[in-house]
Design a protein around this motif. Structure first.
Motif, PDB file in Angstrom:
ATOM      1  N   THR A 249      -7.644   2.298  -4.259  1.00 50.51           N
ATOM      2  CA  THR A 249      -8.684   3.297  -3.107  1.00 50.51           C
ATOM      3  C   THR A 249      -8.285   3.173  -1.375  1.00 50.51           C
ATOM      4  O   THR A 249      -7.921   2.447  -1.453  1.00 50.51           O
ATOM      5  CB  THR A 249     -10.716   2.310  -2.445  1.00 50.51           C
ATOM      6  OG1 THR A 249     -10.413   1.184  -2.247  1.00 50.51           O
ATOM      7  CG2 THR A 249     -11.072   2.154  -3.796  1.00 50.51           C
ATOM      8  N   TYR A 250      -8.723   4.250  -1.091  1.00 47.03           N
ATOM      9  CA  TYR A 250      -8.479   4.260   0.267  1.00 47.03           C
ATOM     10  C   TYR A 250      -9.070   3.301   1.628  1.00 47.03           C
ATOM     11  O   TYR A 250      -9.760   3.403   2.139  1.00 47.03           O
ATOM     12  CB  TYR A 250      -8.376   5.631   0.351  1.00 47.03           C
ATOM     13  CG  TYR A 250      -7.650   6.875  -0.386  1.00 47.03           C
ATOM     14  CD1 TYR A 250      -6.465   7.202   0.275  1.00 47.03           C
ATOM     15  CD2 TYR A 250      -7.788   8.079  -0.961  1.00 47.03           C
ATOM     16  CE1 TYR A 250      -5.282   7.835  -0.513  1.00 47.03           C
ATOM     17  CE2 TYR A 250      -7.711   9.298  -1.728  1.00 47.03           C
ATOM     18  CZ  TYR A 250      -6.388   8.781  -1.230  1.00 47.03           C
ATOM     19  OH  TYR A 250      -5.046   9.693  -1.919  1.00 47.03           O
ATOM     20  N   SER A 251      -7.738   3.283   2.197  1.00 45.37           N
ATOM     21  CA  SER A 251      -8.528   1.933   3.323  1.00 45.37           C
ATOM     22  C   SER A 251      -8.534   2.975   4.026  1.00 45.37           C
ATOM     23  O   SER A 251     -10.067   2.380   5.279  1.00 45.37           O
ATOM     24  CB  SER A 251      -7.389   0.940   3.896  1.00 45.37           C
ATOM     25  OG  SER A 251      -6.817   0.336   2.565  1.00 45.37           O
ATOM     26  N   TRP A 252      -8.073   4.368   4.864  1.00 42.70           N
ATOM     27  CA  TRP A 252      -8.976   4.627   6.417  1.00 42.70           C
ATOM     28  C   TRP A 252      -8.181   6.224   5.726  1.00 42.70           C
ATOM     29  O   TRP A 252      -6.900   6.047   5.041  1.00 42.70           O
ATOM     30  CB  TRP A 252      -8.351   3.991   7.715  1.00 42.70           C
ATOM     31  CG  TRP A 252      -7.083   3.548   7.764  1.00 42.70           C
ATOM     32  CD1 TRP A 252      -6.375   1.744   7.150  1.00 42.70           C
ATOM     33  CD2 TRP A 252      -5.500   4.126   7.194  1.00 42.70           C
ATOM     34  NE1 TRP A 252      -5.047   2.192   7.104  1.00 42.70           N
ATOM     35  CE2 TRP A 252      -4.405   3.208   7.943  1.00 42.70           C
ATOM     36  CE3 TRP A 252      -5.760   5.595   7.940  1.00 42.70           C
ATOM     37  CZ2 TRP A 252      -2.968   3.548   8.161  1.00 42.70           C
ATOM     38  CZ3 TRP A 252      -3.401   5.878   8.746  1.00 42.70           C
ATOM     39  CH2 TRP A 252      -2.982   4.795   8.168  1.00 42.70           C
TER      40      TRP A 252
ATOM     41  N   ALA B   7       0.477  -1.169  -0.368  1.00 38.30           N
ATOM     42  CA  ALA B   7      -0.292  -0.101  -0.485  1.00 38.30           C
ATOM     43  C   ALA B   7       0.703   1.045   0.466  1.00 38.30           C
ATOM     44  O   ALA B   7       2.000   1.470   0.083  1.00 38.30           O
ATOM     45  CB  ALA B   7      -0.867   0.030   0.961  1.00 38.30           C
TER      46      ALA B   7
ATOM     47  N   LYS C 212      -2.906   1.547  13.676  1.00 38.70           N
ATOM     48  CA  LYS C 212      -2.586   0.434  12.633  1.00 38.70           C
ATOM     49  C   LYS C 212      -1.278   0.442  12.126  1.00 38.70           C
ATOM     50  O   LYS C 212      -0.178   0.997  12.871  1.00 38.70           O
ATOM     51  CB  LYS C 212      -2.931   1.574  11.202  1.00 38.70           C
ATOM     52  CG  LYS C 212      -4.310   2.516  11.198  1.00 38.70           C
ATOM     53  CD  LYS C 212      -5.365   1.348  11.089  1.00 38.70           C
ATOM     54  CE  LYS C 212      -7.031   2.063  10.769  1.00 38.70           C
ATOM     55  NZ  LYS C 212      -7.951   1.264  10.670  1.00 38.70           N
TER      56      LYS C 212
ATOM     57  N   SER D   7      -6.849  -2.530  -4.570  1.00 37.20           N
ATOM     58  CA  SER D   7      -8.694  -2.134  -4.882  1.00 37.20           C
ATOM     59  C   SER D   7      -8.047  -0.607  -5.399  1.00 37.20           C
ATOM     60  O   SER D   7      -9.632   0.382  -6.317  1.00 37.20           O
ATOM     61  CB  SER D   7      -9.329  -2.025  -3.297  1.00 37.20           C
ATOM     62  OG  SER D   7      -8.766  -1.144  -2.691  1.00 37.20           O
TER      63      SER D   7
ATOM     64  N   TYR E 192      -3.461   4.440   1.068  1.00 40.40           N
ATOM     65  CA  TYR E 192      -4.149   3.924  -0.010  1.00 40.40           C
ATOM     66  C   TYR E 192      -3.985   2.576  -0.839  1.00 40.40           C
ATOM     67  O   TYR E 192      -2.738   2.455  -0.426  1.00 40.40           O
ATOM     68  CB  TYR E 192      -3.263   5.016  -1.489  1.00 40.40           C
ATOM     69  CG  TYR E 192      -3.935   4.686  -2.571  1.00 40.40           C
ATOM     70  CD1 TYR E 192      -5.501   5.707  -2.836  1.00 40.40           C
ATOM     71  CD2 TYR E 192      -3.500   4.104  -3.507  1.00 40.40           C
ATOM     72  CE1 TYR E 192      -5.840   5.439  -4.427  1.00 40.40           C
ATOM     73  CE2 TYR E 192      -3.425   3.900  -4.660  1.00 40.40           C
ATOM     74  CZ  TYR E 192      -5.381   4.874  -4.800  1.00 40.40           C
ATOM     75  OH  TYR E 192      -5.662   4.077  -6.518  1.00 40.40           O
ATOM     76  N   ASP E 193      -4.505   1.749  -0.905  1.00 40.16           N
ATOM     77  CA  ASP E 193      -4.783  -0.036  -1.516  1.00 40.16           C
ATOM     78  C   ASP E 193      -3.770   0.138  -2.831  1.00 40.16           C
ATOM     79  O   ASP E 193      -4.937   0.440  -3.415  1.00 40.16           O
ATOM     80  CB  ASP E 193      -6.173  -0.541  -1.380  1.00 40.16           C
ATOM     81  CG  ASP E 193      -6.320  -2.241  -1.423  1.00 40.16           C
ATOM     82  OD1 ASP E 193      -5.045  -2.737  -2.106  1.00 40.16           O
ATOM     83  OD2 ASP E 193      -6.141  -2.577  -0.867  1.00 40.16           O
TER      84      ASP E 193
END
Length: 510
Positions: free
Chosen positions: A439-442, A420, A475, A437, A433-434
């Motif tokens: 997309t942002y995971s968090w 990531a 995290k 996918s 950022y994944d």
């Protein structure tokens, strides 16, 4: 050694004091230390002539060109000079006496026989004697005199060195009027033999004249000041040395006590800092706002000696410019020199830490550490606490400017076995950022970070507080650039804290 015999006069721009000078080994010699805004001079008194009568004669400047001399009025003695002449005599306003150790004498730049052309930039060549007295008397505490020496004035002025009043003989007066094309602008035709009165700045009728000759001149622009025996951590008791960019050194300057030492160091370093800041402004005119210089100044870097505690120190010229930390062997003197620096680090990937006294590796004071990812730490020191505070403040300003220019920085990490990108963003905060996918995971704001921990190798834990539940969420990440990530996090957090102060942000506006 240089030995200070008297406390410094309260002069703003020119300061003088009797000293003794040596290289630390030979017998000290008496000299005068003369400090102006741009120069530090060591001067010796010109030997007296063998002729007793000639020994009383006034010294003269090396040439007759116009000179501008700054004089600070003293509470006792005023300007420390007397004048004769005036437009009513068809003569210039002449300095007829300079009193020992008074304001005019302390400048080392005024002489009997000097004609005063301007006072604070205003011509007085058309003034009669009384008007000139009043102008000088009311010129303020700091008086800028524009003067020019007239050789023909010396003979008749010398005759009155020990008398308050002395008539001007016609022969000397005629020579003076003819010299250098002098012409009075006054239509007055008063007798040239009339008396002229001393100003209220007269102090001692027994004042004697002295001439000081420059022996050593050190330019203060980006000069180097040190109290230490050069290259070591050993302090010279109540002593210091000044080295200029031209390679000239004052030698060792020794003071009677710590108070006088502190005075001299403050006066000299204040002038150096003022000149350096002026040079910074000149440089910054050629650089964009994002590349502006925040700090320039000398530091000393501890050099390891066979893995022993630091015993050798090398002068370095430290600058904070834009996003960079630069360490020069000698100050940059032109725009091209900025491109030749061999030691350049990114300020947002570099940690600055002041060393506590209990952590000092030797007898050096005012130390700090610069740690850069991928490089060995650098142990540095400066001469005064004030200079250390200047660097610390400039560092915070530089970090804030660098982070705002950078905007965001992304590091490759792994979490839960997946690759990531951890992004630090000035506006958004932390975001993971994944890459699979896309997309942002968090995402978390910088203010939500409540702590962090790491294993010093590759593992990092970030502890965030959920904005709604107020629960702490941890995290776990792994990265091959742990130190670089930690330093960059520290830079972003430091910049965020600093930016809370509106005054700080307004100071960053170009």
């Amino acid at each position: 050694m240089v030995h200070t015999r008297n406390r410094l006069p309260p002069t703003r721009y020119v300061r003088c004091g009797m000293v003794t000078v040596s290289d630390g080994k030979s017998r000290p010699s008496p000299m005068r230390l003369h400090l102006s805004m741009e120069l530090l001079r060591l001067q010796r008194e010109e030997p007296a002539r063998n002729n007793p009568r000639a020994a009383q004669l006034s010294p003269t400047p090396l040439d007759s060109r116009e000179r501008i001399v700054s004089v600070t009025r003293q509470k006792v003695g005023g300007l420390g000079l007397s004048i004769k002449g005036g437009a009513e005599h068809k003569l210039p306003i002449l300095i007829s006496r300079i009193f020992k150790d008074q304001a005019a004498d302390q400048t080392g730049q005024l002489f009997v026989g000097d004609a005063i052309i301007k006072v604070n930039g205003e011509y007085i060549t058309s003034c009669n004697h009384d008007d000139a007295v009043n102008i000088l008397r009311n010129a303020g505490d700091l008086v800028m005199l524009t003067v020019k020496h007239y050789r023909a004035a010396t003979p008749f002025l010398q005759k009155s060195l020990h008398r308050e009043e002395s008539p001007l003989d016609n022969e000397s007066a005629n020579q003076l009027r003819a010299e250098d094309g002098w012409r009075s602008r006054s239509p007055s035709s008063a007798s040239a033999g009339s008396h002229s009165r001393p100003t209220s700045d007269s102090y001692s009728p027994n004042g004697s004249q002295r001439r000081w000759v420059d022996v050593i001149t050190v330019p203060l622009m980006m000069a180097y000041v040190t109290r230490y025996i050069f290259g070591t951590d050993k302090l010279r008791p109540n002593s210091f040395e000044v080295r200029g960019l031209n390679g000239v050194s004052t030698g060792i300057i020794h003071c009677d006590d710590a108070a006088i030492l502190s005075q001299w160091l403050k006066y000299i370093t204040d002038n150096i800092v003022g000149l350096t800041n002026l040079q910074m402004k000149l440089y910054n005119r050629n650089f964009p706002a994002t590349e502006r210089i925040e700090y320039m100044g000398w530091v000393n870097e501890g050099i390891l000696n066979n893995n022993q505690p630091w015993q050798n120190y090398k002068p370095r010229f430290l600058t904070l410019k834009g996003t960079d930390v630069l360490l020069f062997d000698s100050p940059p003197l032109n725009i091209m020199d900025w491109l030749k620096c061999k030691l350049v680090f990114k300020v947002y990937q570099t940690m600055f830490r002041v060393i506590k006294d209990s952590e000092n590796v030797d007898e050096r004071q005012h130390c700090f550490l610069i740690q850069t990812s991928g490089h060995e730490s650098r142990y540095l020191s400066v001469e005064t606490r004030q200079e250390l505070l200047r660097i610390e403040n400039a560092w915070h300003c530089s970090v804030c400017a660098a982070v705002m220019k950078l905007g965001s920085k992304t590091f490759t990490v792994t979490t839960c076995g997946k690759t990531a990108g951890l992004t630090l963003d000035w506006n958004m905060g932390f975001a993971l950022y994944d890459t699979e996918s896309k997309t942002y995971s968090w995402k978390y704001k910088f203010s939500q970070l409540k702590g962090s921990s790491d294993d010093g190798k590759c593992k990092l834990k970030l502890h965030f507080q959920d904005s709604e539940t107020k629960m702490i969420e941890t995290k776990e990440l792994e990265t091959s650039n742990l130190q670089s990530l930690l330093f960059c996090m520290h830079a972003f957090l430091t910049a965020k804290v600093a930016s809370v102060d509106p005054a700080f942000l307004s100071s960053k506006t170009p």
